[in-house]
Design an enzyme around this catalytic site. Sequence first.
Site, PDB file in Angstrom:
ATOM      1  N   LYS A  79       4.796   9.851 -13.623  1.00 33.20           N
ATOM      2  CA  LYS A  79       4.927   8.447 -13.240  1.00 33.20           C
ATOM      3  C   LYS A  79       6.326   7.993 -13.629  1.00 33.20           C
ATOM      4  O   LYS A  79       6.962   8.590 -14.505  1.00 33.20           O
ATOM      5  CB  LYS A  79       3.891   7.627 -14.019  1.00 33.20           C
ATOM      6  CG  LYS A  79       3.512   6.334 -13.386  1.00 33.20           C
ATOM      7  CD  LYS A  79       2.355   6.484 -12.416  1.00 33.20           C
ATOM      8  CE  LYS A  79       2.004   5.151 -11.779  1.00 33.20           C
ATOM      9  NZ  LYS A  79       0.874   5.209 -10.878  1.00 33.20           N
ATOM     10  N   GLY A 178     -11.531  -8.970  -6.226  1.00 35.80           N
ATOM     11  CA  GLY A 178     -10.199  -8.678  -5.686  1.00 35.80           C
ATOM     12  C   GLY A 178     -10.237  -8.017  -4.320  1.00 35.80           C
ATOM     13  O   GLY A 178      -9.880  -6.837  -4.191  1.00 35.80           O
ATOM     14  N   GLY A 180      -8.375  -7.325  -1.972  1.00 34.58           N
ATOM     15  CA  GLY A 180      -6.990  -7.158  -1.528  1.00 34.58           C
ATOM     16  C   GLY A 180      -6.886  -5.999  -0.568  1.00 34.58           C
ATOM     17  O   GLY A 180      -7.804  -5.757   0.239  1.00 34.58           O
ATOM     18  N   VAL A 182      -7.195  -2.747  -0.881  1.00 36.13           N
ATOM     19  CA  VAL A 182      -8.282  -1.767  -0.951  1.00 36.13           C
ATOM     20  C   VAL A 182      -9.636  -2.463  -0.853  1.00 36.13           C
ATOM     21  O   VAL A 182     -10.508  -2.042  -0.084  1.00 36.13           O
ATOM     22  CB  VAL A 182      -8.222  -0.954  -2.269  1.00 36.13           C
ATOM     23  CG1 VAL A 182      -9.380   0.037  -2.335  1.00 36.13           C
ATOM     24  CG2 VAL A 182      -6.897  -0.217  -2.402  1.00 36.13           C
TER      25      VAL A 182
END
Length: 351
Positions: A79, A178, A180, A182
């Site tokens: 990452k 949420g 959003g 996804v």
Amino acid sequence: MKITEIEVEGYERVARAEDPETGLIAFIGVHNTTLGPALGGMRLWPYSSEDSALWDVKRLSRGMTFKSAVARTGLGGGKSVIMADPKSKTPELLQAMGRFVDAFGGKYITAEDVNIGIPDLLEVAKTTKHVTGLPRDQGGSGNPSPYTALGCFEGVKACAAEAWGSEDLTGKLVAIQGPGSVGLVLGQHLVKAGAKIVVADINKANVERAVKELGAAVVEPDDIYDLECDIYAPCALGATLNDETIPRLKCKIVAGAANNQLDDESRHADMLKEHGLIYAPDYVINAGGIINVSLELEPGGYNEAAAVARIRNIHEALQSIFETARERGISTHAAAQEVAQRNLAEAAATA
Ligand code: NAD
């Protein structure tokens, strides 16, 4: 640009970059490449200190190792994080970050993450070829969210089979926190399967969209934990499963896309088990996006049909985790960790 190596036990390589010309301060963490090059997103965040940025890159890169190990993407865990205000993002800063990524010689491959979208990746790609998730017309696999949602839907069905002995979701009430990128697509799959949806979101436009497209009922953001429902699908933030919320849950299943759902991984996984809840470990159920992007690195390049077939395997992966957890009396989180460790050990033994 000055690149400084940081010794971190248990990590293959962690480095810090500073580029006074563009103002870049960033970290890249390569946790483990036993299974392949370390692929993980690039996050841009206004961290309050370098220590918190370093802590985040370590936590996130380690998480990617486990996610890819269970999903069998042939990738390792890595990452990157940029310490910056999203408003101060410039093409020069992103190109400097590309040079930092390039300094890993392909051991770290980057992708989208918080505050880094496709236009940003296109800047990064000017200085390194180790970038995934570019648009389809540029050879990439595009937006991962619909694939993450598909994987979550497969996961919800596996949870239903474990909870009720059937995958049939007709009439089941699912609370999506949420809706959003996804969460909304997950909702679309669920509605098609006959489920009813309740949503909570701090973004009014996303609530309105969910009402219109999913026929969803709405609750206030904090009330979602108290809702009598069949499935709670956390698709917003991390750490929503904690000491305060778990005792409030009145569902049978917790299965959603959010990363790092457990505030304290093993303790809260045990707590969910004690409360009789079936928990789909977040990094197993939300691996659809990484599985999709991993196809870009295969010899033939990206192939959507192959990606979808592999994403559907999330169903089986969860079934086997549930079986292990049930037989051994351990949490589903602990069972998933075992699968990841076993896959890593097998690869290390044959290397
Ligand atoms: P998104 O930003 O499109 O959607 C998140 C939604 O959560 C937004 O509508 C936002 O308003 C809402 N939200 C934020 N705080 C909230 C709160 N307190 N209460 C209720 N709603 C709140 O993000 P996304 O891409 O859909 O990702 C959702 C989650 O899934 C994130 O945790 C992300 O890290 C994880 N995830 C996403 C992908 C992917 O492919 N996009 C892959 C793996 C994991």
